[in-house]
Design an enzyme around this catalytic site. Structure first.
Site, PDB file in Angstrom:
ATOM      1  CE  LYS A 208       8.806   7.071   2.564  1.00 49.46           C
ATOM      2  NZ  LYS A 208       7.853   6.389   1.717  1.00 49.46           N
TER       3      LYS A 208
ATOM      4  N   GLY B 279       5.769  -0.544   0.424  1.00 48.63           N
ATOM      5  CA  GLY B 279       6.500   0.666   0.794  1.00 48.63           C
ATOM      6  C   GLY B 279       6.865   0.648   2.272  1.00 48.63           C
TER       7      GLY B 279
ATOM      8  N   GLY C  35       2.849   1.772   8.255  1.00 48.29           N
ATOM      9  CA  GLY C  35       1.513   2.065   8.759  1.00 48.29           C
ATOM     10  C   GLY C  35       1.114   3.515   8.599  1.00 48.29           C
ATOM     11  N   GLY C  36       1.990   4.299   7.935  1.00 48.81           N
ATOM     12  CA  GLY C  36       1.650   5.702   7.693  1.00 48.81           C
ATOM     13  C   GLY C  36       0.345   5.841   6.923  1.00 48.81           C
TER      14      GLY C  36
ATOM     15  CD  GLU D 167       1.106  -1.749   4.638  1.00 46.19           C
ATOM     16  OE1 GLU D 167       1.002  -0.969   3.690  1.00 46.19           O
ATOM     17  OE2 GLU D 167       1.539  -1.400   5.744  1.00 46.19           O
TER      18      GLU D 167
ATOM     19  CB  SER E  26      -0.888   0.007   1.245  1.00 49.83           C
ATOM     20  OG  SER E  26      -1.734  -1.108   1.216  1.00 49.83           O
ATOM     21  N   GLY E  27       0.244   2.354  -0.392  1.00 52.46           N
ATOM     22  CA  GLY E  27       0.945   3.635  -0.339  1.00 52.46           C
ATOM     23  C   GLY E  27       1.229   4.190  -1.721  1.00 52.46           C
TER      24      GLY E  27
HETATM   25  C1  5RP Z   1       0.852   2.009   4.605  1.00 55.16           C
HETATM   26  C2  5RP Z   1       2.326   1.895   4.567  1.00 55.16           C
HETATM   27  C3  5RP Z   1       3.010   2.446   3.355  1.00 55.16           C
HETATM   28  O1  5RP Z   1       3.722   1.429   2.746  1.00 55.16           O
HETATM   29  C4  5RP Z   1       3.911   3.541   3.803  1.00 55.16           C
HETATM   30  O2  5RP Z   1       3.102   4.525   4.438  1.00 55.16           O
HETATM   31  C5  5RP Z   1       4.679   4.154   2.652  1.00 55.16           C
HETATM   32  O3  5RP Z   1       3.825   4.920   1.865  1.00 55.16           O
HETATM   33  P1  5RP Z   1       4.360   5.894   0.736  1.00 55.16           P
HETATM   34  O4  5RP Z   1       4.907   5.031  -0.340  1.00 55.16           O
HETATM   35  O5  5RP Z   1       3.118   6.664   0.329  1.00 55.16           O
HETATM   36  O6  5RP Z   1       5.393   6.796   1.363  1.00 55.16           O
HETATM   37  O7  5RP Z   1       2.975   1.392   5.434  1.00 55.16           O
HETATM   38  O8  5RP Z   1       0.345   1.470   5.786  1.00 55.16           O
END
Ligand code: 5RP
Length: 227
Positions: free
Chosen positions: A125, A86, A99-100, A107, A30-31
Site C-alpha cells: 500500500k 487501515g 474509503g475502499g 473514519e 474498518s476493513g
Molecule cells: C474502509 C477503509 C479501509 O481501512 C481500507 O479500505 C483498508 O481496508 P483493508 O484493510 O481491507 O485493505 O478505508 O473505508
C-alpha cells in the site's frame, strides 16, 4: 491456513493492539486488516482490559459485538485517545487514500478527533505519490450526475461504485464515486477543490492525520512514525 497477505494483516492488526492502554476511548477502524485488530482487542478485553470504542462502520460494530468490545458514541464522549485503522494507499509523508471499504466519512470523523492515529497495512500500500488507488469520494445521491461531471473537470473519470450489481450505499445513505486521478501530486489542493463542490460529502484523502504506520512485509513489521 492464512495466505501470506492475510498473515501480514493479522500481524499488523495484532501489533497495533499493543498500543492500547487501560481506560482508553478507541476509534475502531474498518476493513479486513482492522478485523484482526478487533479480534485481538476482544481477547484483551476478555482478559480484563477496560476500553470503549467508537466503530467507523456497521461491519466493525458487528465485530465489536462478536468479540465483546464495549462501544460508546458521541453522546457520551467528545474525544478519542487512539484510533487504529487501515488504508488503501500511503505516501512517504503518511498521507492516505481511504474509503475502499466505503467507510471514509465515519473514519475521517473519528480519526480527526483522535489524539493518536495508527494505520495498519501491508507494504503493497506504500507509494511515493498518491493516485495509484482510485480516490473514493462520498457524494449526496441527489444531483449525483452533476456532482460527478464537476469532479471530472478536475482530471478524472468518476465511476459510481456498485456492489453485487446494485449502486453501493454508504452507512450514511450516500453514494461513492471512485475517481482515478492517476497521480495526485498536491493532495491538499485537490482535497480543498473537491470539498468546494456542492454535493461532495467527503473525500478519501486523509492528510496530516497519521501518527504511526505499522507496516507488514515479508521481512517482518516496520513501525514508521510521522516526521
Ligand atoms: C474502509 C477503509 C479501509 O481501512 C481500507 O479500505 C483498508 O481496508 P483493508 O484493510 O481491507 O485493505 O478505508 O473505508
Amino acid at each position: 491456513m492464512l495466505n501470506e497477505q492475510e498473515l501480514m494483516k493479522k500481524q499488523v492488526g495484532e501489533r497495533a493492539v499493543d498500543f492500547v492502554e487501560d481506560g482508553m476511548i478507541l476509534g475502531l477502524g474498518s476493513g479486513s486488516t482492522a478485523y484482526w485488530m478487533m479480534k485481538k482487542l476482544g481477547e484483551r478485553v476478555t482478559k480484563g482490559l477496560s476500553v470503549m470504542g467508537i466503530p467507523t462502520s456497521t461491519r466493525t460494530e458487528g465485530w465489536a459485538k462478536e468479540f465483546g468490545v464495549p462501544l460508546t458514541d458521541f453522546t457520551q464522549v467528545d474525544k478519542i485517545d487512539l484510533a487504529i485503522d487501515g488504508a488503501n494507499e500511503i505516501d512517504e509523508n503518511l498521507n492516505l487514500t481511504k474509503g475502499g471499504g466505503g467507510s471514509l466519512v465515519r473514519e475521517k470523523i473519528v480519526n480527526s478527533l483522535a489524539e493518536k492515529v495508527i494505520i495498519i497495512a501491508d507494504k503493497s500500500k506504500m507509494s511515493t505519490t498518491l493516485g495509484h488507488y482510485p480516490l473514493p469520494i462520498e457524494v449526496v445521491p441527489f444531483g449525483m450526475e452533476i456532482t460527478a461531471n464537476t469532479i471530472a473537470k478536475l482530471g478524472c473519470t468518476p465511476v459510481l461504485r456498485k456492489k453485487n450489481g446494485e449502486t453501493y450505499i454508504s452507512d450514511n445513505g450516500n453514494y461513492i464515486l471512485d475517481c482515478h486521478f492517476k497521480s495526485i501530486p498536491n493532495a491538499q489542493k485537490l482535497h480543498e477543490k473537491l470539498k468546494l463542490i456542492v454535493g461532495v460529502v467527503e473525500t478519501g484523502l486523509f492528510l496530516n492525520m497519521t501518527d504511526v504506520v505499522i507496516l507488514g512485509s515479508d521481512l517482518g513489521l516496520e513501525i514508521i512514525e510521522a516526521k
